[in-house]
Design a protein around this motif. Structure first.
Motif, PDB file in Angstrom:
ATOM      1  N   ASP A   1      45.200  13.816  -7.328  1.00  0.00           N
ATOM      2  CA  ASP A   1      44.924  12.575  -6.591  1.00  0.00           C
ATOM      3  C   ASP A   1      43.970  11.671  -7.381  1.00  0.00           C
ATOM      4  O   ASP A   1      44.144  10.447  -7.429  1.00  0.00           O
ATOM      5  N   SER A   2      42.957  12.279  -8.009  1.00  0.00           N
ATOM      6  CA  SER A   2      42.007  11.464  -8.796  1.00  0.00           C
ATOM      7  C   SER A   2      42.719  10.793  -9.959  1.00  0.00           C
ATOM      8  O   SER A   2      42.452   9.632 -10.284  1.00  0.00           O
ATOM      9  N   ALA A   3      43.647  11.532 -10.574  1.00  0.00           N
ATOM     10  CA  ALA A   3      44.370  10.950 -11.714  1.00  0.00           C
ATOM     11  C   ALA A   3      45.199   9.752 -11.251  1.00  0.00           C
ATOM     12  O   ALA A   3      45.244   8.714 -11.925  1.00  0.00           O
ATOM     13  N   ALA A   4      45.841   9.886 -10.086  1.00  0.00           N
ATOM     14  CA  ALA A   4      46.647   8.767  -9.561  1.00  0.00           C
ATOM     15  C   ALA A   4      45.750   7.559  -9.316  1.00  0.00           C
ATOM     16  O   ALA A   4      46.074   6.421  -9.684  1.00  0.00           O
ATOM     17  N   ARG A   5      44.585   7.813  -8.714  1.00  0.00           N
ATOM     18  CA  ARG A   5      43.643   6.715  -8.420  1.00  0.00           C
ATOM     19  C   ARG A   5      43.162   6.056  -9.704  1.00  0.00           C
ATOM     20  O   ARG A   5      43.018   4.836  -9.780  1.00  0.00           O
ATOM     21  N   ALA A   6      42.906   6.888 -10.722  1.00  0.00           N
ATOM     22  CA  ALA A   6      42.376   6.332 -11.981  1.00  0.00           C
ATOM     23  C   ALA A   6      43.404   5.399 -12.618  1.00  0.00           C
ATOM     24  O   ALA A   6      43.058   4.289 -13.056  1.00  0.00           O
ATOM     25  N   ILE A   7      44.646   5.812 -12.671  1.00  0.00           N
ATOM     26  CA  ILE A   7      45.676   4.968 -13.319  1.00  0.00           C
ATOM     27  C   ILE A   7      45.885   3.686 -12.503  1.00  0.00           C
ATOM     28  O   ILE A   7      45.841   2.572 -13.040  1.00  0.00           O
ATOM     29  N   ILE A   8      46.102   3.858 -11.204  1.00  0.00           N
ATOM     30  CA  ILE A   8      46.409   2.682 -10.369  1.00  0.00           C
ATOM     31  C   ILE A   8      45.182   1.770 -10.302  1.00  0.00           C
ATOM     32  O   ILE A   8      45.294   0.535 -10.343  1.00  0.00           O
ATOM     33  N   GLY A   9      43.994   2.404 -10.263  1.00  0.00           N
ATOM     34  CA  GLY A   9      42.745   1.625 -10.242  1.00  0.00           C
ATOM     35  C   GLY A   9      42.522   0.828 -11.525  1.00  0.00           C
ATOM     36  O   GLY A   9      42.022  -0.296 -11.495  1.00  0.00           O
ATOM     37  N   LYS A  10      42.943   1.408 -12.640  1.00  0.00           N
ATOM     38  CA  LYS A  10      42.785   0.747 -13.947  1.00  0.00           C
ATOM     39  C   LYS A  10      43.450  -0.638 -13.932  1.00  0.00           C
ATOM     40  O   LYS A  10      42.995  -1.576 -14.583  1.00  0.00           O
ATOM     41  N   TYR A  11      44.532  -0.775 -13.155  1.00  0.00           N
ATOM     42  CA  TYR A  11      45.249  -2.060 -13.087  1.00  0.00           C
ATOM     43  C   TYR A  11      44.808  -2.902 -11.885  1.00  0.00           C
ATOM     44  O   TYR A  11      45.391  -3.952 -11.617  1.00  0.00           O
ATOM     45  N   GLY A  12      43.818  -2.406 -11.137  1.00  0.00           N
ATOM     46  CA  GLY A  12      43.285  -3.196 -10.017  1.00  0.00           C
ATOM     47  C   GLY A  12      44.043  -3.033  -8.705  1.00  0.00           C
ATOM     48  O   GLY A  12      43.879  -3.846  -7.791  1.00  0.00           O
ATOM     49  N   TYR A  13      44.866  -2.005  -8.593  1.00  0.00           N
ATOM     50  CA  TYR A  13      45.672  -1.864  -7.366  1.00  0.00           C
ATOM     51  C   TYR A  13      45.239  -0.695  -6.493  1.00  0.00           C
ATOM     52  O   TYR A  13      45.991  -0.260  -5.620  1.00  0.00           O
ATOM     53  N   GLU A  14      44.036  -0.163  -6.701  1.00  0.00           N
ATOM     54  CA  GLU A  14      43.631   1.034  -5.983  1.00  0.00           C
ATOM     55  C   GLU A  14      43.690   0.844  -4.465  1.00  0.00           C
ATOM     56  O   GLU A  14      44.047   1.757  -3.720  1.00  0.00           O
ATOM     57  N   LYS A  15      43.348  -0.404  -4.024  1.00  0.00           N
ATOM     58  CA  LYS A  15      43.316  -0.584  -2.566  1.00  0.00           C
ATOM     59  C   LYS A  15      44.713  -0.574  -1.934  1.00  0.00           C
ATOM     60  O   LYS A  15      44.848  -0.593  -0.716  1.00  0.00           O
ATOM     61  N   TYR A  16      45.742  -0.529  -2.763  1.00  0.00           N
ATOM     62  CA  TYR A  16      47.111  -0.496  -2.221  1.00  0.00           C
ATOM     63  C   TYR A  16      47.697   0.924  -2.199  1.00  0.00           C
ATOM     64  O   TYR A  16      48.880   1.107  -1.967  1.00  0.00           O
ATOM     65  N   ILE A  17      46.822   1.909  -2.475  1.00  0.00           N
ATOM     66  CA  ILE A  17      47.253   3.308  -2.331  1.00  0.00           C
ATOM     67  C   ILE A  17      47.148   3.667  -0.848  1.00  0.00           C
ATOM     68  O   ILE A  17      46.155   3.352  -0.204  1.00  0.00           O
ATOM     69  N   ARG A  18      48.146   4.337  -0.318  1.00  0.00           N
ATOM     70  CA  ARG A  18      48.106   4.633   1.123  1.00  0.00           C
ATOM     71  C   ARG A  18      48.258   6.113   1.448  1.00  0.00           C
ATOM     72  O   ARG A  18      48.245   6.501   2.613  1.00  0.00           O
ATOM     73  N   HIS A  19      48.441   6.964   0.442  1.00  0.00           N
ATOM     74  CA  HIS A  19      48.628   8.397   0.744  1.00  0.00           C
ATOM     75  C   HIS A  19      48.279   9.243  -0.475  1.00  0.00           C
ATOM     76  O   HIS A  19      48.205   8.737  -1.598  1.00  0.00           O
ATOM     77  N   GLY A  20      48.083  10.532  -0.210  1.00  0.00           N
ATOM     78  CA  GLY A  20      47.860  11.484  -1.293  1.00  0.00           C
ATOM     79  C   GLY A  20      49.120  11.609  -2.132  1.00  0.00           C
ATOM     80  O   GLY A  20      50.201  11.197  -1.706  1.00  0.00           O
ATOM     81  N   CYS A  21      48.989  12.173  -3.329  1.00  0.00           N
ATOM     82  CA  CYS A  21      50.139  12.114  -4.238  1.00  0.00           C
ATOM     83  C   CYS A  21      50.852  13.454  -4.384  1.00  0.00           C
ATOM     84  O   CYS A  21      51.680  13.594  -5.275  1.00  0.00           O
TER      85      CYS A  21
END
Ligand code: GLY
Ligand code: MN
Ligand code: MN
Length: 441
Positions: free
Chosen positions: A332-352
């Motif tokens: 989950d942290s890895a998913a957040r890190a990648i998506i967050g890197k592009y500025g879209y972290e707040k659009y994550i809605r579930h665990g991976c």
């Protein structure tokens, strides 16, 4: 009942080919029952029954997963009883009984009923088999229990619905000190690690689901209704002998791509829609769960491409890190890190991720590091609602990319690797003719 005999016979035949059996007379459910008995508390009693919720998603009857795991049987009206201390005597000359299967006797039985049940017990490896009308007599033999493991009634329930539930509740009320423990405390750690036979069945479910996705890629076009894509997918499932859906089919176009467990399927697909297709069949009780997200027209817009490639990078990065010892929290942290890197972290809605097996969200400790034999999903996603402060061209873009992955001794194996997921691959395959082209010509 014909089904019962066929199933039992099939099962007995199947046993001899299971490679990790010590001998052809051993059977896997029996070994599982022994392992469960080992783990039970000193005076533990386990009662598992076919549940009404076994009827899943409008398909055929579906057995309770733990009951199937511990019996290898997929019939209705079964009761499994495991007693740690041993039930002294059933009155039928069988003593010190640890494992019992109750099942209705077949209609038109040509041999003596006791003889039938004795043979059944022998072939399936139970200490005792009988009709469910024996339940009261069996329960009477039990004078003390400390822990009750059951899939029907909970500590706080006063009244059950069926006669059997009522009888069990009456029985349990004799032991005010008894504690109730969910069955997964016994089976969770076993079911989490799949055998090679279980992996082969998951792979088969995955392969059928891949074919269904490919047909949906080819058939997709604006103007179709979501339910028409769903129909093609479920046709492929049934055509290949999958007996169930692993979960209700999710075909979510445009705004529906944002709804995580969208099931209605009534939207007419529009030109600019992106379509989330989260689907899975169940094959011989084992589930697949694969998501692909595709553009209705066969060509991603620039904004869809941007979001898609971020989710793809997250999916591929997580898959690359999978090996024994990795935790779901790290995924989950890895998913957040990648998506967050592009500025879209707040659009994550579930665990991976979640485990996959007999159940689509399979049992097992989610905090324990992964081990060889675990099967997990990898399913990062980004969901941009119309209320977003991003430009309108990003609104209603929901993207999820989900693969099914086996953890091996040295790393991992992507069971769904054969299904395309890059933009180039998807745009390419979407140019081919599909079933809708054939049937609407
Ligand atoms: N299809 C349900 C899930 O992905 O968890
Ligand atoms: Mn899914
Ligand atoms: Mn999933």
């Amino acid at each position: 009942m014909k089904y019962f005999l066929r199933c039992s016979l099939f099962f007995c035949l199947a046993l001899s080919s299971l490679c990790f059996s010590k001998s052809s007379t051993e059977n896997i459910p029996k070994l599982r029952r022994s392992a469960v008995l080992e783990k039970m508390s000193p005076k533990g009693l386990l009662v598992l029954q076919t549940t009404a919720s076994g009827y899943r998603f409008g398909f055929n009857f579906r057995p309770d997963s733990d009951l199937y795991y511990l019996t290898g049987l997929a019939d209705e009206d079964l009761t499994l009883i495991l007693s740690k201390t041993g039930i002294p005597n059933t009155g039928a000359g069988v003593n010190n009984i640890h494992s019992i299967l109750l099942t209705p006797p077949p209609v038109g039985l040509s041999i003596d009923r006791d003889e039938y049940f004795a043979r059944l017990a022998d072939s399936l490896g139970f200490d005792y088999c009988a009709s469910v009308i024996e339940l009261r007599k069996i329960l009477k033999q039990i004078s003390d229990i400390d822990v009750f493991y059951n899939n029907l009634i909970r500590q706080d329930q006063q009244l059950g619905n069926s006669i059997i539930e009522k009888r069990l509740i009456q029985f349990i009320q004799q032991f005010p000190q008894v504690s109730f423990t969910p069955i997964i405390q016994l089976t969770g750690s076993m079911r989490r690690i799949k055998t090679s036979e279980e992996i082969a069945l998951i792979q088969k479910a995955v392969d059928i689901t891949i074919q269904a996705h490919q047909e949906a890629f080819k058939s997709m076009r604006p103007g179709l209704y979501e339910y028409q894509i769903e129909a093609i997918i479920e046709f492929i499932f049934k055509f290949n002998g999958a007996e169930q859906l692993a979960f209700p089919t999710i075909i979510g176009a445009g705004p529906n791509s944002l709804i995580l467990h969208y099931e209605q399927g009534m939207r007419q697909i529009q030109r600019n829609d992106i379509v989330v297709m989260d689907i899975g069949c169940e094959y011989q009780h084992y589930c697949a769960d694969i998501t692909r997200t595709i553009p209705a027209t066969g060509k991603f817009t620039l904004e869809q491409k941007e979001i898609y490639n971020i989710v793809l990078e997250a999916n591929q990065t997580i898959i690359a890190m999978l090996k024994p010892g990795v935790t779901m929290a790290q995924m989950d942290s890895a998913a957040r890190a990648i998506i967050g890197k592009y500025g879209y972290e707040k659009y994550i809605r579930h665990g991976c991720t979640h485990y996959l097996g007999l159940d689509v969200h399979d049992v097992g400790n989610t905090r324990e590091p992964l081990q060889p034999g675990c099967v997990v999903t990898v399913e990062p996603g980004i969901y941009i609602s119309p209320k977003s402060d991003l430009p309108e061209a990003y609104w209603n873009i929901g993207v999820r990319i989900e693969d099914d992955v086996l953890i091996t001794e040295t790393g991992s194996q992507v069971l769904s690797a054969a299904l395309p997921k890059t933009i180039a691959e998807i745009e390419q395959i979407m140019q081919s003719e599909g079933i809708t082209d054939l049937i609407t010509k």
